[in-house]
Design an enzyme around this catalytic site. Sequence first.
Site: not given
Length: 190
Positions: A88-89, A92, A118-119, A138
């Site tokens: 997800g975000r 980051e 993923c991320h 991802y």
Amino acid sequence: MSKKILILAGDYVEDYEIIGPYVVLSTVGYEVDVVCPDKKKGDTITTAIHDFEGAQTYSEKRGHNFAITLDFDAVKVSEYVGLVIPGGRAPEYIRLNKRVLEIVQEFDKDKKAIAAICHGAQVLTAAKVLGKRKCTCYPACSPDLGDNYKEVAIDGVVVDENLISSPAWPGLSKWMKAMLDYLEAKITLK
């Protein structure tokens, strides 16, 4: 040995990628702690639901409120056998937290299971733990991994020593099975 797993998360973590591991690992008998920088037990984080609907990238919708189970400042890596870093975000920006990076480095130093999806691989690169090991993520994050990136199907998994990775939530079952295999978890049905 401890039967505890730590999940590092933050607001707009991918919904399936936090709820899936939390449920699977809890179901097979692990005590699962979910932490987020600057959050305490009982606080919540907002999840995001990402889907593949034919656009050039995934879509994003608001997900659920997910309760934090432990104060971030109370994490003691020695109490855990594994770490989960959902995507997800959240990755980051949680990768900007010095203690997040130290936690990942401590797990890696002791060769404890680290499962990133993923991320989540963004946290691995920020913690500088990859060395020459391969992992996946991802595809849009693959430049962050450079030569460490291994391309696999969206539901695939890569295991390299204690690092277990998958590109996105379609790989949840294979990703969790690989983590349980690394942990040598014994599952018996009665």
